[in-house]
Motif scaffolding. Structure first.
Motif, PDB file in Angstrom:
ATOM      1  N   TRP A   1       1.623  -1.581  -3.010  1.00 52.41           N
ATOM      2  CA  TRP A   1       2.346  -1.308  -1.778  1.00 52.41           C
ATOM      3  C   TRP A   1       2.676   0.182  -1.663  1.00 52.41           C
ATOM      4  CZ3 TRP A   1       2.689  -5.347   1.472  1.00 52.41           C
ATOM      5  CH2 TRP A   1       2.607  -6.642   0.935  1.00 52.41           C
ATOM      6  N   THR A   2       2.581   0.711  -0.453  1.00 47.71           N
ATOM      7  CA  THR A   2       2.932   2.107  -0.212  1.00 47.71           C
ATOM      8  C   THR A   2       4.446   2.243  -0.056  1.00 47.71           C
ATOM      9  OG1 THR A   2       2.815   1.917   2.204  1.00 47.71           O
ATOM     10  CG2 THR A   2       0.757   2.437   1.025  1.00 47.71           C
ATOM     11  N   CYS A   3       4.890   3.486  -0.057  1.00 46.85           N
ATOM     12  CA  CYS A   3       6.313   3.759   0.162  1.00 46.85           C
ATOM     13  C   CYS A   3       6.777   3.159   1.482  1.00 46.85           C
ATOM     14  CB  CYS A   3       6.539   5.276   0.151  1.00 46.85           C
ATOM     15  SG  CYS A   3       8.223   5.793   0.601  1.00 46.85           S
ATOM     16  N   GLU A   4       5.991   3.346   2.525  1.00 47.34           N
ATOM     17  CA  GLU A   4       6.376   2.858   3.840  1.00 47.34           C
ATOM     18  C   GLU A   4       6.449   1.338   3.884  1.00 47.34           C
ATOM     19  OE1 GLU A   4       4.941   6.889   3.948  1.00 47.34           O
ATOM     20  OE2 GLU A   4       3.949   5.040   3.237  1.00 47.34           O
ATOM     21  N   GLN A   5       5.506   0.671   3.233  1.00 51.37           N
ATOM     22  CA  GLN A   5       5.506  -0.791   3.213  1.00 51.37           C
ATOM     23  C   GLN A   5       6.698  -1.341   2.439  1.00 51.37           C
ATOM     24  OE1 GLN A   5       1.525  -1.146   1.571  1.00 51.37           O
ATOM     25  NE2 GLN A   5       0.779  -2.121   3.450  1.00 51.37           N
ATOM     26  N   LEU A   6       6.998  -0.736   1.305  1.00 45.49           N
ATOM     27  CA  LEU A   6       8.146  -1.184   0.520  1.00 45.49           C
ATOM     28  C   LEU A   6       9.450  -0.952   1.271  1.00 45.49           C
ATOM     29  CD1 LEU A   6       7.070   0.148  -2.991  1.00 45.49           C
ATOM     30  CD2 LEU A   6       7.210  -2.255  -2.311  1.00 45.49           C
ATOM     31  N   GLU A   7       9.569   0.210   1.880  1.00 42.69           N
ATOM     32  CA  GLU A   7      10.790   0.516   2.616  1.00 42.69           C
ATOM     33  C   GLU A   7      10.990  -0.457   3.765  1.00 42.69           C
ATOM     34  OE1 GLU A   7      13.071   4.339   4.655  1.00 42.69           O
ATOM     35  OE2 GLU A   7      10.953   4.495   4.105  1.00 42.69           O
ATOM     36  N   GLU A   8       9.902  -0.811   4.449  1.00 38.48           N
ATOM     37  CA  GLU A   8      10.015  -1.751   5.567  1.00 38.48           C
ATOM     38  C   GLU A   8      10.409  -3.145   5.095  1.00 38.48           C
ATOM     39  OE1 GLU A   8       7.342  -3.603   9.248  1.00 38.48           O
ATOM     40  OE2 GLU A   8       6.475  -2.095   7.902  1.00 38.48           O
ATOM     41  N   PHE A   9       9.774  -3.623   4.021  1.00 40.13           N
ATOM     42  CA  PHE A   9      10.052  -4.990   3.578  1.00 40.13           C
ATOM     43  C   PHE A   9      11.480  -5.134   3.080  1.00 40.13           C
ATOM     44  CE2 PHE A   9      10.256  -8.351   0.376  1.00 40.13           C
ATOM     45  CZ  PHE A   9       9.805  -9.422   1.128  1.00 40.13           C
ATOM     46  N   PHE A  10      11.957  -4.189   2.291  1.00 37.12           N
ATOM     47  CA  PHE A  10      13.284  -4.302   1.691  1.00 37.12           C
ATOM     48  C   PHE A  10      14.401  -3.798   2.609  1.00 37.12           C
ATOM     49  CE2 PHE A  10      10.579  -4.456  -2.111  1.00 37.12           C
ATOM     50  CZ  PHE A  10      11.147  -5.516  -2.776  1.00 37.12           C
ATOM     51  N   SER A  11      14.047  -3.368   3.806  1.00 33.85           N
ATOM     52  CA  SER A  11      15.034  -2.733   4.692  1.00 33.85           C
ATOM     53  C   SER A  11      16.125  -3.673   5.187  1.00 33.85           C
ATOM     54  CB  SER A  11      14.329  -2.096   5.905  1.00 33.85           C
ATOM     55  OG  SER A  11      13.687  -3.096   6.689  1.00 33.85           O
ATOM     56  N   THR A  12      15.900  -4.984   5.126  1.00 33.30           N
ATOM     57  CA  THR A  12      16.936  -5.910   5.597  1.00 33.30           C
ATOM     58  C   THR A  12      18.181  -5.856   4.715  1.00 33.30           C
ATOM     59  OG1 THR A  12      15.868  -7.679   4.347  1.00 33.30           O
ATOM     60  CG2 THR A  12      15.317  -7.496   6.695  1.00 33.30           C
ATOM     61  N   ASP A  13      17.992  -5.569   3.421  1.00 31.23           N
ATOM     62  CA  ASP A  13      19.115  -5.579   2.480  1.00 31.23           C
ATOM     63  C   ASP A  13      19.333  -4.260   1.750  1.00 31.23           C
ATOM     64  OD1 ASP A  13      19.921  -8.377   2.760  1.00 31.23           O
ATOM     65  OD2 ASP A  13      17.985  -8.827   1.824  1.00 31.23           O
ATOM     66  N   PHE A  14      18.343  -3.350   1.825  1.00 33.96           N
ATOM     67  CA  PHE A  14      18.419  -2.129   1.041  1.00 33.96           C
ATOM     68  C   PHE A  14      18.037  -0.914   1.879  1.00 33.96           C
ATOM     69  CE2 PHE A  14      17.522  -5.572  -1.890  1.00 33.96           C
ATOM     70  CZ  PHE A  14      18.418  -5.346  -2.928  1.00 33.96           C
ATOM     71  N   SER A  15      18.595   0.219   1.509  1.00 29.60           N
ATOM     72  CA  SER A  15      18.209   1.487   2.118  1.00 29.60           C
ATOM     73  C   SER A  15      17.595   2.377   1.052  1.00 29.60           C
ATOM     74  CB  SER A  15      19.411   2.188   2.763  1.00 29.60           C
ATOM     75  OG  SER A  15      20.429   2.410   1.809  1.00 29.60           O
ATOM     76  N   LEU A  16      16.597   3.163   1.448  1.00 31.27           N
ATOM     77  CA  LEU A  16      15.906   4.032   0.504  1.00 31.27           C
ATOM     78  C   LEU A  16      16.813   5.182   0.100  1.00 31.27           C
ATOM     79  CD1 LEU A  16      13.255   4.677  -0.967  1.00 31.27           C
ATOM     80  CD2 LEU A  16      12.574   6.017   1.035  1.00 31.27           C
ATOM     81  N   GLU A  17      17.014   5.316  -1.219  1.00 33.97           N
ATOM     82  CA  GLU A  17      17.878   6.362  -1.758  1.00 33.97           C
ATOM     83  C   GLU A  17      17.074   7.590  -2.176  1.00 33.97           C
ATOM     84  OE1 GLU A  17      21.435   8.160  -3.347  1.00 33.97           O
ATOM     85  OE2 GLU A  17      21.020   6.614  -1.855  1.00 33.97           O
ATOM     86  N   SER A  18      15.961   7.372  -2.871  1.00 30.70           N
ATOM     87  CA  SER A  18      15.138   8.495  -3.306  1.00 30.70           C
ATOM     88  C   SER A  18      13.751   8.016  -3.695  1.00 30.70           C
ATOM     89  CB  SER A  18      15.791   9.242  -4.479  1.00 30.70           C
ATOM     90  OG  SER A  18      15.940   8.387  -5.592  1.00 30.70           O
ATOM     91  N   VAL A  19      12.835   8.981  -3.803  1.00 31.48           N
ATOM     92  CA  VAL A  19      11.454   8.721  -4.214  1.00 31.48           C
ATOM     93  C   VAL A  19      11.223   9.422  -5.547  1.00 31.48           C
ATOM     94  CG1 VAL A  19       9.015   9.009  -3.640  1.00 31.48           C
ATOM     95  CG2 VAL A  19      10.687   8.548  -1.822  1.00 31.48           C
ATOM     96  N   ILE A  20      10.760   8.681  -6.540  1.00 32.83           N
ATOM     97  CA  ILE A  20      10.421   9.266  -7.826  1.00 32.83           C
ATOM     98  C   ILE A  20       8.980   9.771  -7.741  1.00 32.83           C
ATOM     99  CG2 ILE A  20      10.160   8.854 -10.301  1.00 32.83           C
ATOM    100  CD1 ILE A  20      12.187   6.586 -10.036  1.00 32.83           C
ATOM    101  N   PRO A  21       8.740  11.068  -7.931  1.00 30.60           N
ATOM    102  CA  PRO A  21       7.377  11.608  -7.795  1.00 30.60           C
ATOM    103  C   PRO A  21       6.398  10.930  -8.750  1.00 30.60           C
ATOM    104  CG  PRO A  21       8.992  13.387  -7.868  1.00 30.60           C
ATOM    105  CD  PRO A  21       9.729  12.127  -8.231  1.00 30.60           C
ATOM    106  N   THR A  22       5.209  10.615  -8.236  1.00 26.43           N
ATOM    107  CA  THR A  22       4.152   9.979  -9.016  1.00 26.43           C
ATOM    108  C   THR A  22       2.841  10.727  -8.777  1.00 26.43           C
ATOM    109  OG1 THR A  22       3.657   8.424  -7.217  1.00 26.43           O
ATOM    110  CG2 THR A  22       5.263   7.709  -8.884  1.00 26.43           C
ATOM    111  N   PRO A  23       1.840  10.527  -9.644  1.00 30.80           N
ATOM    112  CA  PRO A  23       0.560  11.236  -9.487  1.00 30.80           C
ATOM    113  C   PRO A  23      -0.088  10.965  -8.132  1.00 30.80           C
ATOM    114  CG  PRO A  23       0.695  10.226 -11.648  1.00 30.80           C
ATOM    115  CD  PRO A  23       1.871   9.712 -10.874  1.00 30.80           C
ATOM    116  N   THR A  24      -0.760  11.959  -7.598  1.00 29.99           N
ATOM    117  CA  THR A  24      -1.442  11.845  -6.318  1.00 29.99           C
ATOM    118  C   THR A  24      -2.947  12.009  -6.490  1.00 29.99           C
ATOM    119  OG1 THR A  24      -1.213  14.220  -5.858  1.00 29.99           O
ATOM    120  CG2 THR A  24       0.555  12.764  -5.079  1.00 29.99           C
TER     121      THR A  24
END
Length: 241
Positions: A198-221
């Motif tokens: 799952w991408t950042c955007e997909q995870l943020e959308e799915f969990f948005s009903t109960d959670f808000s995005l606090e930060s992104v931990i950098p990962t390899p690109t």
């Protein structure tokens, strides 16, 4: 070996469940698959002390540990931390080495829990707690009932990915999992998730009903076709008030 969570068998999820997955179901979404994995790993550990595989590799695991040590000011060594789908428990072993002491791991495979306990005992970390629990069923009715609202941090490294690969009713299982995290966390807790499906955007959308995005931990690109992507995604969420 590092498990590749990219689905490779089954039918298109959208054809079966109508959910939002853009990948296929897989045997990696079945309990039988993981029971077989940990039966093998437990036998190997008992014979050769090999701990088995670490999902997404040791670097993904240590990336979360480093973030907790260097960038997170909200969790201290006395706070309760829960590893969701702990497998062999090596995430908790690393956290214990960093001085964290209120550590619990849960997995629906009893053999995984036994392996994790054996490893912890050999490492002199018998104070790490392990329980068998299915996080796709309501935790308020199971072994973790007394722990609801207890944890300062819940960590997921591949468990949501595996749940997303369930051949039947994956969307229902994912929603129950999200509800369980909400029940297990303290109101001021953190939910840290690492995913390769799952991408950042997909995870943020799915969990948005109960959670808000606090930060992104950098990962390899990586770059492909003129676009930049991530091999894995690691995010930190906070419960909504």
């Amino acid at each position: 070996m590092i498990f590749n969570m990219e689905p490779n068998t089954g039918t298109q999820a959208s054809d079966v469940t109508g959910d939002d997955r853009d990948f296929q179901s897989s045997e990696l979404g079945t309990k039988q698959f993981w029971d077989d994995v940990y039966i093998r790993d437990l036998d190997n550990y008992n014979n050769s002390a090999e701990v088995g595989d670490i999902w997404f590799g040791e670097e993904s695991q240590m990336r979360v540990v480093r973030w907790l040590e260097e960038d997170c000011e909200d969790v201290d060594t006395q706070d309760a931390i829960l590893d969701l789908g702990c497998g062999n428990g090596m995430m908790l072993v690393e956290l214990h080495r960093e001085g964290y002491r209120d550590l619990t791991g849960v997995d629906y495979s009893e053999t995984a829990v036994q392996l994790a306990r054996n490893i912890a005992d050999k490492e002199g970390m018998a104070d790490i707690k392990y329980e068998t629990a299915d996080l796709t069923t309501d935790v308020r009715e199971g072994a973790l009932t007394c722990r609801c609202g207890h944890y300062k941090m819940c960590v997921d490294k591949g468990t949501y990915d595996a749940i997303s690969l369930i051949p039947d009713n994956a969307l229902t299982a994912r929603r129950t999992y999200q509800e369980n995290i909400k029940h297990l966390l303290r109101a001021d807790g953190l939910f840290v998730i690492t995913s390769c499906n799952w991408t950042c955007e997909q995870l943020e959308e799915f969990f948005s009903t109960d959670f808000s995005l606090e930060s992104v931990i950098p990962t390899p690109t990586f770059q492909f076709g003129g676009k930049t992507g991530n091999t894995v995604t690691s995010l930190v969420f906070k419960p909504k008030s």
